[in-house]
Design a protein around this motif. Structure first.
Motif, short mmCIF file in Angstrom:
data_model
loop_
_atom_site.label_atom_id
_atom_site.label_comp_id
_atom_site.label_asym_id
_atom_site.label_seq_id
_atom_site.Cartn_x
_atom_site.Cartn_y
_atom_site.Cartn_z
N SER A 243 43.20 1.43 -1.06
CA SER A 243 42.52 2.01 -2.33
C SER A 243 41.16 2.70 -2.07
O SER A 243 40.35 2.69 -3.19
CB SER A 243 42.46 0.88 -3.37
OG SER A 243 43.90 0.29 -3.60
N LYS A 244 40.84 3.10 -1.15
CA LYS A 244 39.38 3.69 -0.88
C LYS A 244 39.65 5.11 -0.44
O LYS A 244 40.39 5.38 0.85
CB LYS A 244 38.76 2.78 0.03
CG LYS A 244 37.15 3.39 0.41
CD LYS A 244 36.59 2.44 1.36
CE LYS A 244 36.33 1.20 0.71
NZ LYS A 244 35.33 0.43 1.65
N LEU A 245 39.06 6.01 -0.78
CA LEU A 245 38.96 7.31 -0.38
C LEU A 245 37.81 7.43 0.62
O LEU A 245 36.46 7.51 0.09
CB LEU A 245 38.74 8.44 -1.34
CG LEU A 245 38.40 9.93 -1.18
CD1 LEU A 245 39.50 10.48 -0.30
CD2 LEU A 245 38.31 10.96 -2.35
N ILE A 246 37.93 7.91 1.96
CA ILE A 246 36.72 8.01 2.92
C ILE A 246 36.79 9.36 3.12
O ILE A 246 37.71 10.03 3.87
CB ILE A 246 36.96 7.01 4.34
CG1 ILE A 246 37.38 5.67 3.72
CG2 ILE A 246 36.04 7.15 5.21
CD1 ILE A 246 38.01 4.80 4.94
N ALA A 247 35.63 9.94 2.71
CA ALA A 247 35.55 11.42 2.86
C ALA A 247 34.30 11.67 3.78
O ALA A 247 33.30 11.15 3.76
CB ALA A 247 35.35 12.18 1.34
N HIS A 248 34.30 13.12 4.29
CA HIS A 248 33.51 13.50 5.10
C HIS A 248 33.07 14.89 4.74
O HIS A 248 33.44 15.69 5.50
CB HIS A 248 33.66 13.50 6.72
CG HIS A 248 33.99 11.92 7.18
ND1 HIS A 248 33.17 10.88 7.61
CD2 HIS A 248 35.28 11.27 7.25
CE1 HIS A 248 34.03 9.84 7.82
NE2 HIS A 248 35.22 9.97 7.61
N PRO A 249 32.20 15.27 3.73
CA PRO A 249 32.27 16.59 3.35
C PRO A 249 31.11 17.47 4.21
O PRO A 249 29.89 16.85 4.52
CB PRO A 249 31.74 16.46 1.96
CG PRO A 249 30.85 15.01 1.90
CD PRO A 249 31.61 14.13 2.97
N PHE A 250 31.44 18.79 4.34
CA PHE A 250 30.54 19.60 5.11
C PHE A 250 30.62 20.79 4.12
O PHE A 250 31.51 21.21 3.90
CB PHE A 250 31.09 19.83 6.31
CG PHE A 250 30.71 18.86 7.52
CD1 PHE A 250 29.75 18.88 8.21
CD2 PHE A 250 31.84 17.85 7.63
CE1 PHE A 250 29.49 17.84 9.38
CE2 PHE A 250 31.47 16.57 8.31
CZ PHE A 250 30.64 16.66 9.29
N ALA B 275 44.43 2.27 -11.95
CA ALA B 275 43.41 1.56 -10.87
C ALA B 275 42.38 2.62 -10.70
O ALA B 275 42.81 3.52 -10.04
CB ALA B 275 44.09 0.73 -9.93
N PRO B 276 41.14 2.13 -10.41
CA PRO B 276 40.38 3.17 -9.85
C PRO B 276 40.26 3.06 -8.44
O PRO B 276 40.95 2.37 -7.63
CB PRO B 276 38.75 2.32 -10.19
CG PRO B 276 39.27 0.94 -10.46
CD PRO B 276 40.62 0.78 -10.83
N ILE B 277 39.90 4.40 -8.19
CA ILE B 277 39.85 4.82 -6.60
C ILE B 277 38.41 4.77 -6.07
O ILE B 277 37.64 5.53 -6.84
CB ILE B 277 40.53 6.01 -6.25
CG1 ILE B 277 41.98 5.70 -6.60
CG2 ILE B 277 40.56 6.30 -4.72
CD1 ILE B 277 42.87 6.98 -6.31
N ASP B 278 38.06 4.05 -5.34
CA ASP B 278 36.48 4.10 -4.44
C ASP B 278 36.55 5.11 -3.62
O ASP B 278 37.34 5.37 -2.95
CB ASP B 278 36.20 2.70 -4.26
CG ASP B 278 36.04 1.56 -4.90
OD1 ASP B 278 35.74 2.02 -6.21
OD2 ASP B 278 36.02 0.48 -4.72
N MET B 279 35.30 5.97 -3.71
CA MET B 279 35.14 6.93 -2.67
C MET B 279 33.76 6.25 -1.69
O MET B 279 32.66 5.87 -2.44
CB MET B 279 34.60 8.17 -3.24
CG MET B 279 34.35 9.22 -2.35
SD MET B 279 34.21 10.91 -2.69
CE MET B 279 32.96 10.97 -3.86
N GLU B 280 33.88 6.46 -0.42
CA GLU B 280 33.07 6.22 0.59
C GLU B 280 32.86 7.53 1.45
O GLU B 280 33.57 8.19 2.05
CB GLU B 280 33.47 4.92 1.49
CG GLU B 280 32.71 4.63 2.21
CD GLU B 280 32.81 3.53 3.49
OE1 GLU B 280 33.07 3.68 4.50
OE2 GLU B 280 33.51 2.52 2.77
N ILE B 281 31.52 7.71 1.61
CA ILE B 281 30.91 8.86 2.47
C ILE B 281 30.08 8.65 3.57
O ILE B 281 29.01 8.11 3.31
CB ILE B 281 30.03 9.92 1.68
CG1 ILE B 281 31.06 10.49 0.48
CG2 ILE B 281 29.80 11.04 2.39
CD1 ILE B 281 30.51 11.66 -0.49
N PRO B 282 31.03 7.89 4.55
CA PRO B 282 29.91 7.24 5.58
C PRO B 282 29.00 8.34 6.32
O PRO B 282 29.13 9.60 6.32
CB PRO B 282 31.08 7.01 6.61
CG PRO B 282 32.13 7.01 6.02
CD PRO B 282 32.12 8.13 5.02
#
Length: 605
Positions: free
Chosen positions: A100-107, A378-385
């Motif tokens: 349930s977590k969006l793991i994103a790496h934006p450029f 349900a909510p979706i969490d976003m994480e930007i490592p």
């Protein structure tokens, strides 16, 4: 440092929340570092989202891809836009969904085409809307398409001619033999002059020897330039130089692109020769990287074979193809088949939205998210490592919203039962089912021969293009409702169901839901059959009608005017209805009479 943001749809509505999303900004100054970083992220992620900002989009409303467009016409419009405008920002976001977590790496890559190697290409000419142009000219990353790279290499120095695989020729003509012996003698004399210059001769004599031998310097090493006239002579020279263990040949082109010079560099030892060849290899690799520029990112995405997520696939990938691969093909079918060889899985959120809510008009990403938030349980969490909050920049945040939208649709549509379990990144059959559907051609999977279209984006009802008629020449400010009311009671042909949609302020399209009525209406307009009421007045004032084939010809025309009515007039040959012709003749007669009266009055004076 990991940056987290909850995507619970009651929490991220404000602009302040949006501005907190950190997106890594990449210019030519930090491109090499970002390229190494994004390579690992792309191959370790499940999807790659892409979005872009160009120097412009469409200069008039009718040039946009419309629901009335067939796949063929939609592609022509996308092709024209891709060829006319340049990409200034290209956002790439490798992402995955786990637990349930969006793991994103934006450029966000800042681009601008320029001649990095000073070789006279690329030479770009493009339209630009000033509102889209920023300071990219100084900081932007350059790039060449694969086709442009191949052409550019012809104009560059070939830094490793000794590795070009020239085969020894067992048969030489008399002219070949004479040429080889002449060049061999010249090389021997030059080598001797260079070797002897290291002995006890004074500086003047040593310099004279080098001048006579034609010696130059390549860095600190002696170099001899040999002028040639043909590619055959290049082959003969390279073959002959294999007999000299202490030289390294280089091929240098002229500005015109033709090979005119072979340079021979003299080394002092085997170790020195190996060192030179290593230097040349590194220089060639650096030149190739400079040529490719940002295209290395596109090549990484292609090589990874990861599904690519976009919001307007046809427009975006027409631009990607045009700028980073090759000139766009002339037909949609050729484009579609060529593109899928490079990007085998493309997921269009516009297409997914039609599956989620086929009867709602959902265009923008923000509007779509606002609608879908009501359906998300349900909510979706976003994480930007690995992104510092201090690096926050609003440029490129669109790609994060695209990731959010895709993951939301992914969940609502239940594309895969294991929507949050991507440990091995399996692509379910349902994911593949939704892939490679491009906007208005999504229903026919890219079949450009399909002639059934939709009139409205929020309706699944389709109609043949034969049932469409375009009206032009009505009064300024006319609305679809007003024109429909006038037509409704004007003739029996409008007694059955029909609809009207404004294409732009100069043209409307009439949809006859009963087959055959469009042809009947065109005959009425062309024959001058008596029509009573306001429709007759409109025709006498210049109302004209053309069929879909005329619209197709207008879209295929090289020169597109701002207003559709002008293009349709040109495509139809400027034909007028009998009533409008009669009106024009009456006006001409009145004008003659008026001028005659004026002449009489002048004579009387």
């Amino acid at each position: 440092m990991q940056y987290k943001s909850s995507l619970c749809y009651n929490a991220f509505q404000t602009a302040d929340r949006r501005r907190q999303w950190p997106v890594k900004q990449v210019t030519k100054a930090n491109f090499a570092e970002a390229l190494a970083e994004i390579k690992t992220l792309i191959f370790n992620s499940d999807y790659v989202a892409v979005s872009m900002r160009k120097t412009g989009t469409y200069s008039s409303s009718w040039r946009k891809i419309l629901p009335i467009d067939t796949a063929e016409i939609a592609y022509l419009k996308a092709k024209l836009s891709a060829e006319r405008y340049q990409i200034l920002q290209f956002s790439v976001c490798p992402f995955s969904v786990k637990d349930s977590k969006l793991i994103a790496h934006p450029f966000n890559f800042h681009l601008f085409p320029r001649d990095e190697l000073k070789i006279g290409m690329p030479s770009y000419s493009f339209s630009c809307q000033s509102s889209h142009l920023t300071s990219m000219a100084r900081e932007g990353i350059s790039y060449l398409s694969k086709t442009q790279e191949s052409a550019a290499k012809v104009r560059m120095v070939n830094l490793r001619s000794s590795d070009n695989g020239v085969q020894s020729s067992s048969v030489h003509s008399v002219a070949d033999s004479v040429f080889i012996e002449r060049i061999k003698s010249r090389v021997k004399n030059w080598r001797s002059a260079c070797r002897n210059s290291n002995k006890t001769d004074d500086a003047l004599i040593s310099s004279l020897r080098k001048v006579i031998a034609g010696s130059e310097l390549y860095g600190s090493r002696p170099c001899l330039s040999i002028d040639i006239c043909s590619e055959r002579q290049v082959e003969l020279i390279l073959e002959m130089l294999k007999g000299f263990a202490d030289v390294v040949p280089l091929r240098a082109p002229t500005k015109g692109g033709g090979m005119q010079v072979v340079r021979v560099v003299l080394t002092c030892s085997e170790e020195d020769k190996n060192l030179l060849e290593e230097e040349l290899q590194n220089m060639e690799e650096e030149q190739n990287r400079s040529l490719r520029g940002f295209r290395d990112v596109i090549d990484l995405i292609s090589t990874s074979q990861k599904p690519v997520v976009a919001h307007n696939s046809l427009n975006d990938f027409a631009s990607i193809y045009s700028k980073f691969l090759a000139p766009l093909p002339s037909t949609m079918d050729e484009f579609y088949s060529s593109l899928l060889l490079i990007f085998p899985l493309i997921l269009d959120t516009n297409h997914l939205l039609t599956k989620c809510s086929p009867f709602e008009k959902l265009g923008s990403i923000s509007g779509s998210i606002s609608y879908l938030k009501k359906r998300l349980s349900a909510p979706i969490d976003m994480e930007i490592p690995d992104q510092e909050s201090g690096n926050v920049n609003v440029q490129g945040h669109y790609v994060l919203k695209l990731c959010r939208l895709f993951v939301t649709l992914h969940s609502i549509l239940k594309i895969s039962p294991e929507v949050h379990e991507f440990d091995n990144s399996p692509l379910s059959p349902s994911v593949q089912h939704h892939a490679n559907n491009f906007g208005p051609v999504s229903e026919d999977n890219g079949d450009s021969s399909a002639e059934d279209i939709r009139i409205w984006t929020h309706s699944s009802r389709r109609v043949s293009t034969d049932n469409l008629v375009f009206l032009l020449g009505f009064e300024a400010g006319a609305t679809a409702g007003k024109v429909k009311r006038i037509l409704h009671d004007s003739h029996d042909v409008f007694s059955k169901e029909f609809d009207i949609r404004m294409v732009d302020r100069t043209c409307a399209v009439v949809v006859f839901w009963t087959p055959g009525l469009s042809e009947q209406f065109m005959r009425i307009m062309g024959s001058g059959e008596i029509i009573s009421g306001k429709l007759k007045d409109m025709i006498s004032e210049g109302l004209r009608a053309v069929d879909y084939e005329t619209y197709r010809r207008a879209c295929k025309s090289v020169l597109w005017k701002t207003h559709l009515a002008e293009c349709l007039d040109e495509a139809s040959g400027g034909k007028e209805t009998p009533l409008s012709v009669a009106k024009s003749q009456r006006e001409h007669q009145l004008e003659i009479c008026w001028h005659s009266d004026e002449m009489i009055n002048l004579d009387e004076l």
